[in-house]
Enzyme design. Structure first.
Site, PDB file in Angstrom:
ATOM      1  N   ASN A   1       0.823  -1.212   0.000  1.00  0.00           N
ATOM      2  CA  ASN A   1       0.000   0.000   0.000  1.00  0.00           C
ATOM      3  C   ASN A   1       0.857   1.261   0.000  1.00  0.00           C
ATOM      4  OD1 ASN A   1      -2.011   1.982   0.395  1.00  0.00           O
ATOM      5  ND2 ASN A   1      -3.262   0.588   1.594  1.00  0.00           N
ATOM      6  N   ASP A   2       1.272   1.705   1.172  1.00  0.00           N
ATOM      7  CA  ASP A   2       1.974   2.988   1.264  1.00  0.00           C
ATOM      8  C   ASP A   2       3.289   3.007   0.500  1.00  0.00           C
ATOM      9  OD1 ASP A   2       0.043   4.253   2.849  1.00  0.00           O
ATOM     10  OD2 ASP A   2       0.815   3.288   4.645  1.00  0.00           O
ATOM     11  N   VAL A   3       3.941   1.856   0.351  1.00  0.00           N
ATOM     12  CA  VAL A   3       5.239   1.820  -0.337  1.00  0.00           C
ATOM     13  C   VAL A   3       5.082   1.991  -1.842  1.00  0.00           C
ATOM     14  CG1 VAL A   3       6.308   0.399   1.446  1.00  0.00           C
ATOM     15  CG2 VAL A   3       5.190  -0.703  -0.499  1.00  0.00           C
TER      16      VAL A   3
END
Length: 597
Positions: A524-526
């Site tokens: 997700n955030d990466v």
């Protein structure tokens, strides 16, 4: 005493520099085995525990030594076995399908070697008075050379981790070094009773062996955190034993300082590691647990601990204050970790590894045991370096990780940092098979969601099927994907993914513009482009996998729920992106079935 302390400090510093040069050569691929290996090596605290358990100083010291032997031997046996399990999974493409032994049978040689030494030492102890002086002389010589040999083998073992090809051989050398250190300690002239030593070694070996052979790879982070807690507990208990044993006689400031550092670092690492293991196992909430004035209270608590140690250095006989200091250190470790989100665990696990090494080194200074100083320095160096690498990968400082409560979502948060807008397109497994008919390259991006769904086997099977169709498959691994450094590499290796298909973030980012499809599985955030183009985002400045540069993007995810940063992923609203909603394992099975048909 001063000369011994100076020598110990020289050894600690030199071992740290040596460890830095050896450990920096370990590739990200092997960061998880590195942490497991250093955790096993830090079980060298066992040798100090053996002396306390077998010396008959007092009933309390014997009891504390027995517990410490049990904890330390659990770390040693479990750590080496699970490290061997991980290392045998890393294979090149031409090695896939070749079955290795479940674990290295040579490691079992440790058991008969120790049994033989115990029998020999028991015979020597029961021999006549005339042989006692020669036995004592033999003990001193044996200890000296056994420890020197062990230190060399530990260094060679860590050096072997610079390549998957030599890693297992290196760990065999390190395991043999541990056997030599334990066997040498059995010659220690102060050991007069082996009953509690044998019992502690037996219990620890059974528990550690069960953990090392049975725990799944998805649970490696919590096992590592639990091992940190056991090692730290052993160090703290030995420190308490040494304080109680010496407080009635003269306890100088140097001895009190080393004992104080040992019990403080050991105690806070013990409770902090337990909290980390609880978060990783799901027994505690993964989100940060915060309250008003938390950082001020923690700093005040730490100041009280340090102040207590300073007072004890000048007035060592204040026993009540000593145990109050131990209690405050235990509380500080608990309060230090609960405000940290589960997504920051790669940094936390690495820091706890470093703390455990420092506790072990402090124990070495207390007992003036040089091999413990060396291994503690190596363990501390590895944890510190890995924590710096993880912080750099998130573009954050260690202070921010420890005190920032990153990942605590504020419901009132609005604006571009909290929400991304646009149209989300979905796709079915059947529709996705049409895309795979006309492509030449795929980059698979695994994340922690893959581990939660235990979808690594499905990812591997899909990649093999695509490869048989002539499609080039690569894997993109972000440094902080998973819950400890290198966790994704281990999970994929368990699924028989060749390690020469695994690329680090720096290696893979130039390939994204050429990729026909970027397949994101649980990350997700990466992968959030906001880290590059949205200055209002809490992720801004964080290095990411440049998935948005691929020609097409497919994301396997249960929902559009934000990641640990609490912000929407702008990638999902990209016109090139399509979402395959559902459990990743089930979605991959459906996709695999559609492709085969």
């Amino acid at each position: 005493m001063t000369t011994e302390l100076e020598i110990g400090l020289y050894i600690f510093i030199l071992a740290g520099f040596l460890g830095y040069h050896v450990i920096t050569r370990v590739p990200p691929l092997l960061h998880t085995p590195l942490m497991s290996a250093t955790n096993a090596i830090s079980g060298i605290s066992l040798i100090g525990s053996l002396v306390v358990a077998g010396a008959n100083y007092s009933r309390l010291s014997t009891a504390l030594g027995f517990i410490a032997v049990t904890c330390s031997s659990t770390n040693v046996v479990g750590g080496f076995l699970i490290t061997d399990r991980m290392l045998r999974m890393f294979k090149r493409r031409e090695e896939v399908g070749i079955q290795h032994r479940r674990f290295n049978l040579k490691l079992l040689l440790a058991i008969p070697v120790l049994v033989v030494f115990l029998v020999v030492m028991h015979w020597i102890r029961r021999s006549g008075t005339d042989s006692q002086s020669s036995s004592a002389a033999l003990s001193v010589v044996a200890l000296r050379y056994f420890y020197i040999l062990s230190a060399v083998l530990f260094i060679l073992g860590l050096k072997g981790l610079s390549s998957p090809k030599y890693a297992r051989k290196g760990m065999l050398l390190a395991a043999f070094g541990m056997v030599m250190a334990i066997a040498g300690t059995l010659f220690h002239p102060e050991i007069v009773n082996y009953r509690w030593i044998i019992l502690g070694l037996g219990i620890g070996s059974v528990v550690g062996g069960s953990m090392g052979l049975r725990i799944p790879m998805t649970a490696v982070p919590q096992r590592t955190a639990l091992s940190h807690s056991l090692g730290a507990l052993a160090a703290s208990l030995i420190g308490i034993s040494e304080y109680v044993r010496h407080v009635a006689v003269e306890l100088d400031s140097v001895k009190m300082t080393t004992i104080g550092l040992e019990v403080i670092i050991g105690s806070l690492t013990f409770t902090g590691s337990l909290m980390a293991a609880g978060k990783l196992q799901g027994l505690l909430p993964g989100a940060p647990i915060t309250y008003r004035g938390q950082n001020v209270f923690n700093i005040t608590l730490l100041s009280a601990v340090v102040g207590s140690l300073i007072y004890l250095v000048f007035v060592p006989a204040t026993s009540t204050l000593f145990f109050v200091m131990v209690g405050l250190a235990l509380l500080f470790g608990f309060l230090l970790v609960i405000p940290i989100g589960a997504a920051d665990m790669p940094v936390v696990i690495a820091l706890l590894n470093s703390y455990g090494g420092l506790a072990d080194a402090s124990m070495g200074f207390v007992l003036m045991n040089k091999i413990q100083i060396i291994t503690g320095s190596l363990d501390g160096t590895s944890g510190f370096l890995l924590s710096l690498l993880m912080c750099r990968a998130m573009n954050r400082s260690a202070i921010n990780v420890l005190f920032g409560a990153f990942g605590k979502v504020q419901k009132e948060e609005v604006g571009p940092a909290a929400e991304a807008t646009g149209t989300v397109r979905s796709i079915t497994p059947e529709e996705l098979t049409v895309l795979f008919d006309s492509i030449r390259s795929v980059i698979i991006v695994p994340g922690y969601g893959m581990a939660v769904a235990q979808a690594q086997q499905g990812v591997s099977e899909l990649a093999k099927l695509l490869s048989t169709r002539g499609i080039d498959v690569k894997y993109a691994i972000h440094p902080v994907a998973g819950r400890m450094p290198g966790h994704m590499n281990v999970l994929l290796a368990e699924a028989n993914v060749p390690y020469d298909q695994l690329y680090t973030m720096e290696q893979i980012n130039p390939y994204f513009p050429e990729a026909d499809i970027a397949l994101v599985v649980g990350a997700n955030d990466v992968t959030n482009p906001a880290a590059k183009n949205n200055k209002n985002s809490p992720l801004y400045g964080m290095p990411i996998l440049e998935v948005h540069r691929a020609k097409s993007i497919i994301v396997l995810k249960r929902s559009l729920r934000p990641g640990f940063a609490g912000v929407d992923n702008e990638l999902y609203y990209d016109p090139k992106c399509m979402m395959l909603f559902g459990d990743a394992k089930e979605s991959l099975n459906k996709l695999f079935a559609a492709l085969r048909s």
